[in-house]
Design an enzyme around this catalytic site. Structure first.
Site, PDB file in Angstrom:
ATOM      1  N   HIS A 143       0.866  -1.186   0.000  1.00  0.00           N
ATOM      2  CA  HIS A 143       0.000   0.000   0.000  1.00  0.00           C
ATOM      3  C   HIS A 143       0.904   1.237   0.000  1.00  0.00           C
ATOM      4  O   HIS A 143       2.018   1.199   0.543  1.00  0.00           O
ATOM      5  CB  HIS A 143      -0.831  -0.050   1.293  1.00  0.00           C
ATOM      6  CG  HIS A 143      -1.918   0.967   1.424  1.00  0.00           C
ATOM      7  ND1 HIS A 143      -1.676   2.276   1.752  1.00  0.00           N
ATOM      8  CD2 HIS A 143      -3.269   0.858   1.288  1.00  0.00           C
ATOM      9  CE1 HIS A 143      -2.838   2.931   1.829  1.00  0.00           C
ATOM     10  NE2 HIS A 143      -3.807   2.096   1.548  1.00  0.00           N
ATOM     11  N   GLN A 223      -4.793  -5.071   6.947  1.00  0.00           N
ATOM     12  CA  GLN A 223      -5.791  -6.003   6.402  1.00  0.00           C
ATOM     13  C   GLN A 223      -5.783  -7.346   7.112  1.00  0.00           C
ATOM     14  O   GLN A 223      -6.447  -8.288   6.670  1.00  0.00           O
ATOM     15  CB  GLN A 223      -5.556  -6.228   4.897  1.00  0.00           C
ATOM     16  CG  GLN A 223      -5.736  -4.995   4.052  1.00  0.00           C
ATOM     17  CD  GLN A 223      -7.167  -4.491   4.011  1.00  0.00           C
ATOM     18  OE1 GLN A 223      -8.115  -5.214   4.303  1.00  0.00           O
ATOM     19  NE2 GLN A 223      -7.338  -3.229   3.647  1.00  0.00           N
ATOM     20  N   LYS A 246     -10.633  -0.409  10.225  1.00  0.00           N
ATOM     21  CA  LYS A 246     -10.762  -1.634   9.422  1.00  0.00           C
ATOM     22  C   LYS A 246     -11.022  -2.849  10.306  1.00  0.00           C
ATOM     23  O   LYS A 246     -11.104  -3.969   9.838  1.00  0.00           O
ATOM     24  CB  LYS A 246      -9.499  -1.842   8.585  1.00  0.00           C
ATOM     25  CG  LYS A 246      -9.355  -0.768   7.505  1.00  0.00           C
ATOM     26  CD  LYS A 246      -8.105  -0.921   6.690  1.00  0.00           C
ATOM     27  CE  LYS A 246      -8.049   0.197   5.636  1.00  0.00           C
ATOM     28  NZ  LYS A 246      -6.802   0.144   4.858  1.00  0.00           N
TER      29      LYS A 246
HETATM   30  C1  LIG Z   1      -5.844   0.821   4.603  1.00  0.00           C
HETATM   31  C2  LIG Z   1      -4.450   0.367   4.548  1.00  0.00           C
HETATM   32  C3  LIG Z   1      -3.411   1.192   4.974  1.00  0.00           C
HETATM   33  C4  LIG Z   1      -3.637   2.602   5.455  1.00  0.00           C
HETATM   34  O1  LIG Z   1      -4.478   2.610   6.571  1.00  0.00           O
HETATM   35  P1  LIG Z   1      -5.023   4.026   7.119  1.00  0.00           P
HETATM   36  O2  LIG Z   1      -6.106   3.602   8.049  1.00  0.00           O
HETATM   37  O3  LIG Z   1      -5.538   4.779   5.939  1.00  0.00           O
HETATM   38  O4  LIG Z   1      -3.889   4.692   7.797  1.00  0.00           O
HETATM   39  C5  LIG Z   1      -2.133   0.703   4.912  1.00  0.00           C
HETATM   40  N1  LIG Z   1      -1.877  -0.528   4.479  1.00  0.00           N
HETATM   41  C6  LIG Z   1      -2.853  -1.364   4.072  1.00  0.00           C
HETATM   42  C7  LIG Z   1      -2.501  -2.743   3.606  1.00  0.00           C
HETATM   43  C8  LIG Z   1      -4.170  -0.936   4.083  1.00  0.00           C
HETATM   44  O5  LIG Z   1      -5.139  -1.753   3.678  1.00  0.00           O
END
Ligand SMILES: *Cc1c(COP(=O)(O)O)cnc(C)c1O
Length: 430
Positions: A143, A223, A246
């Protein structure tokens, strides 16, 4: 009986399938008020959990109760409410420690999320320890949050970024990884689970090999934590980052795990209140970890909500959640594979419940828009992983990312909407 109770009972009745097994997701969905809300006059089929998850009532109530009954600033007041709010905040830290099975709660630093956690490591540990020619090893499926902070650090220090390639199925090329690891490698920063492909990386092997080469390992767990049990001591990683939103928790809160001796040796990050021991105009001394890295008033209500979110997934059981999502993944992989012209992007043997795909002749954004008209919420685009899209030679994918409240009917709705979109694009000839 109110409408919600009625609806919950209907869902519970529907969740026992004809073969006698139960579709667990339908029962769990009843805990999420927003899923009871029709969107476009249809039942919401929410398949964008990789971007953010919905919140159970217990999380919403916990944050609300905090402001109704418990609000005060922490670590400062001598009065009862301040001490009480401090206790709630520190209980949240202990809850995160237990989630990750960290050895001690002062190894948990609260941040705004994954992004801030990675930037914290880059700007403190990285700035203090890297020099020109040192190498940072990333992977092709990262990411942007696990790429850009390291590029910025490399620009300041002269460190060099190397990238582990992936196979067409979306698995890391582990031979290449071992070849790229060398005496100059100081850090390996890798996703535990890919947000764009669902690939679960062999992180234990990565940690073992990196440590043998004298490098540290940061894992991006954004994730992973909502979909499987994580044990940072068993993994042996040095840093682990995740986001509350998440994990069925609030936005604006997340955490960084760091091994105690590393955190102790790291210079402070942001300066301000709460992170100091003494301040004079000549010089200041700093608090111990974790306060040293938590300058200013933190997101106290967010910690309370995160605590409730972790309690919620612990009560369901992360193993049960993983088993349910794996069942949906198998069902969904089969359903989508049967659609002519559809190509799954990311077919690793070890995958989390993410279905990324492209369809001949339909741009992912158009597909996303048509699915939305059918009440199916997916994501379309590069998923903050532009180098990965470049690797596949595509502008982006359509991505259905599953959560604990998804059910077999959601997959059926996805497949039906995709078929409808294909028909539409073929001139509606059928
Ligand atoms: C969503 C995500 C991020 C970033 O997370 P934030 O909540 O936007 O700081 C980083 N790495 C992965 C694999 C993600 O799915």
């Amino acid at each position: 009986m109110n409408a919600n109770t009625q609806r919950s009972e209907n869902l519970a009745a529907a969740s026992v399938l004809s073969d006698g097994t139960s579709d667990q997701g339908l029962q769990w969905a009843a805990d999420f008020p927003i899923l009871q809300r029709p969107i476009r006059k249809r039942r919401l089929v929410y398949l964008d959990n990789g971007a953010t998850t919905q919140k159970p009532r217990s999380v919403i109530d916990a944050e609300s109760r905090y402001y109704l009954e418990d609000n005060a600033n922490i670590h400062r007041g001598v009065h009862w409410l301040s001490q009480h709010a401090t206790d709630l905040y520190e209980a949240g830290r202990e809850r995160v420690r237990a989630l990750l099975n960290a050895a001690r709660s002062d190894e948990i630093i609260f941040t705004r999320g994954t992004t801030e956690a990675i930037n914290l490591v880059a700007q403190t540990w990285g700035q203090a320890n890297l020099k020109a020619g040192d190498e940072i090893l990333l992977t092709a499926l990262e990411h942007h949050s696990n790429i850009v902070p390291w590029q910025m650090l490399a620009a300041r220090t002269g460190a060099v970024i190397k990238v582990v390639p992936i196979s067409d199925s979306g698995e890391l090329d582990m031979d290449a990884f071992h070849g790229l690891l060398g005496a100059r490698t100081r850090l390996v920063a890798a996703a535990h689970v890919s947000n764009a492909l669902g690939t679960v990386n062999p992180v234990a092997e990565i940690v073992r090999a990196a440590h043998a080469a004298g490098a540290l390992v940061l894992l991006d767990g954004a994730q992973a934590v909502a979909h499987q049990a994580v044990d940072v001591q068993a993994l042996g990683c040095d840093f682990y980052a995740f986001s509350g939103h998440k994990l069925y928790g609030p936005t604006g809160i997340g955490a960084l795990y760091g091994r105690h001796e590393l955190l102790q040796a790291m210079p402070p990050w942001q300066g301000g209140g709460d992170m100091i021991r003494t301040v004079s105009f000549e010089a200041s001394t700093y608090a111990d970890v974790p306060q040293r890295f938590e300058a200013g008033t933190p997101n106290i209500a967010g910690v309370v909500g995160l605590d409730a979110a972790i309690a919620y997934v612990q009560q369901l059981g992360l193993d049960a959640i993983e088993a349910h999502e794996q069942e949906l993944l198998a069902y969904g992989t089969q359903a989508l594979s049967g659609i002519e012209g559809l190509r799954l992007i990311g077919t690793a043997r070890h995958k989390a419940a993410i279905l990324s795909f492209v369809i001949d002749g339909i741009h992912p954004h158009d597909l996303g828009t048509i699915l939305d008209m059918e009440g199916v919420a997916i994501r379309a685009g590069h998923h903050c992983a532009m180098p990965l899209m470049t690797r596949y030679g595509i502008p982006g994918t359509a991505r259905a990312s599953l959560g604990l409240y998804n059910c077999l009917a959601d997959i059926d709705a996805l497949a039906a909407a995709v078929r409808k979109a294909i028909d539409l694009f073929n001139g509606g000839s059928k």
